[in-house]
Design a protein around this motif. Sequence first.
Motif, PDB file in Angstrom:
ATOM      1  N   TYR A 160      -1.054   7.237  -9.761  1.00 10.90           N
ATOM      2  CA  TYR A 160      -0.911   5.804  -9.979  1.00 10.90           C
ATOM      3  C   TYR A 160       0.571   5.586  -9.863  1.00 10.90           C
ATOM      4  O   TYR A 160       1.485   6.719 -10.235  1.00 10.90           O
ATOM      5  CB  TYR A 160      -1.498   5.296 -11.248  1.00 10.90           C
ATOM      6  N   LYS A 178       0.952  -1.225   0.071  1.00  7.00           N
ATOM      7  CA  LYS A 178       0.190   0.002  -0.066  1.00  7.00           C
ATOM      8  C   LYS A 178       0.983   1.168   0.072  1.00  7.00           C
ATOM      9  O   LYS A 178       1.988   1.115   0.414  1.00  7.00           O
ATOM     10  CB  LYS A 178      -0.970   0.010   1.263  1.00  7.00           C
ATOM     11  N   THR A 238      -3.623   4.574  -0.541  1.00 10.25           N
ATOM     12  CA  THR A 238      -4.682   3.590  -0.855  1.00 10.25           C
ATOM     13  C   THR A 238      -5.224   2.801   0.102  1.00 10.25           C
ATOM     14  O   THR A 238      -4.821   2.888   1.173  1.00 10.25           O
ATOM     15  CB  THR A 238      -3.485   2.360  -1.897  1.00 10.25           C
ATOM     16  N   ASN A 239      -6.300   2.041  -0.157  1.00 10.38           N
ATOM     17  CA  ASN A 239      -7.225   1.425   1.016  1.00 10.38           C
ATOM     18  C   ASN A 239      -7.057  -0.074   0.457  1.00 10.38           C
ATOM     19  O   ASN A 239      -7.248  -0.927   1.399  1.00 10.38           O
ATOM     20  CB  ASN A 239      -8.537   1.886   0.632  1.00 10.38           C
ATOM     21  N   SER A 240      -6.737  -0.353  -0.685  1.00 14.32           N
ATOM     22  CA  SER A 240      -6.561  -1.937  -0.832  1.00 14.32           C
ATOM     23  C   SER A 240      -4.836  -2.005  -1.450  1.00 14.32           C
ATOM     24  O   SER A 240      -4.167  -1.036  -1.614  1.00 14.32           O
ATOM     25  CB  SER A 240      -7.504  -2.152  -1.910  1.00 14.32           C
ATOM     26  N   SER A 269      -3.922  -0.641 -10.591  1.00 16.61           N
ATOM     27  CA  SER A 269      -4.291  -1.312  -9.012  1.00 16.61           C
ATOM     28  C   SER A 269      -3.840  -0.361  -8.165  1.00 16.61           C
ATOM     29  O   SER A 269      -4.357  -0.496  -7.108  1.00 16.61           O
ATOM     30  CB  SER A 269      -3.530  -2.688  -8.853  1.00 16.61           C
ATOM     31  N   SER A 270      -2.976   0.700  -8.540  1.00 19.16           N
ATOM     32  CA  SER A 270      -2.569   1.621  -7.524  1.00 19.16           C
ATOM     33  C   SER A 270      -2.972   3.164  -7.800  1.00 19.16           C
ATOM     34  O   SER A 270      -2.618   3.875  -7.101  1.00 19.16           O
ATOM     35  CB  SER A 270      -0.894   1.666  -7.714  1.00 19.16           C
ATOM     36  N   SER A 271      -4.211   3.259  -8.357  1.00 23.21           N
ATOM     37  CA  SER A 271      -4.615   4.335  -8.887  1.00 23.21           C
ATOM     38  C   SER A 271      -5.520   4.807  -7.706  1.00 23.21           C
ATOM     39  O   SER A 271      -6.570   4.224  -7.158  1.00 23.21           O
ATOM     40  CB  SER A 271      -5.299   4.344 -10.196  1.00 23.21           C
ATOM     41  N   ILE A 272      -5.506   6.090  -7.482  1.00 25.15           N
ATOM     42  CA  ILE A 272      -6.343   6.873  -6.477  1.00 25.15           C
ATOM     43  C   ILE A 272      -6.619   8.233  -7.179  1.00 25.15           C
ATOM     44  O   ILE A 272      -5.832   8.807  -7.642  1.00 25.15           O
ATOM     45  CB  ILE A 272      -5.797   6.754  -5.129  1.00 25.15           C
TER      46      ILE A 272
END
Length: 159
Positions: free
Chosen positions: A76, A62, A113-115, A96-99
């Motif tokens: 990202y 994370k 990130t939360n996930s 998968s790393s995008s916010i």
Amino acid sequence: MFWIEQETPDTWAHNLKIPKNIQIEDPADIGIDENKPDSLTNRVVKQTEFQLYNSFQPGLYKYDFWIGKIESGSIYLKAFEITQNLALSADRLPKSSSISIYNPTDSIIKFGTNSDFTIYEGDWGDSYAGRFEVWFKPDNGAKERKLYSKNYKIEGWMR
């Protein structure tokens, strides 16, 4: 084939050496409880900064990113093995790393990130040096740009 693949170790990082002539940090540990260390979450950040966290298994990560004024868009990650500049998990990592981010003020704000996201290259216990780059894609369609880069000692996720 599935069982053979699961039992065959990933030798991708076996012969990689971690350079001694550049700054490389260890990711902070989160652990199974998913709590980030207070020393990192409560610290006062006065400039753009990036922090990588080990999640509950090696190869799962994370991150937090602190930044001042920036238009709306998304950040990202791109990651590279340092000695050969090989892209890591290039087909999955950006998504998968995008916010989403937006900060209309001059104050530094933390986004994170939360996930988990995964670095697939390598195996548990087979550490190597990775360069993590934070990229920004503005919502207004302007050109994407790199915001930050930092080196970490990482492991791949054992499949």
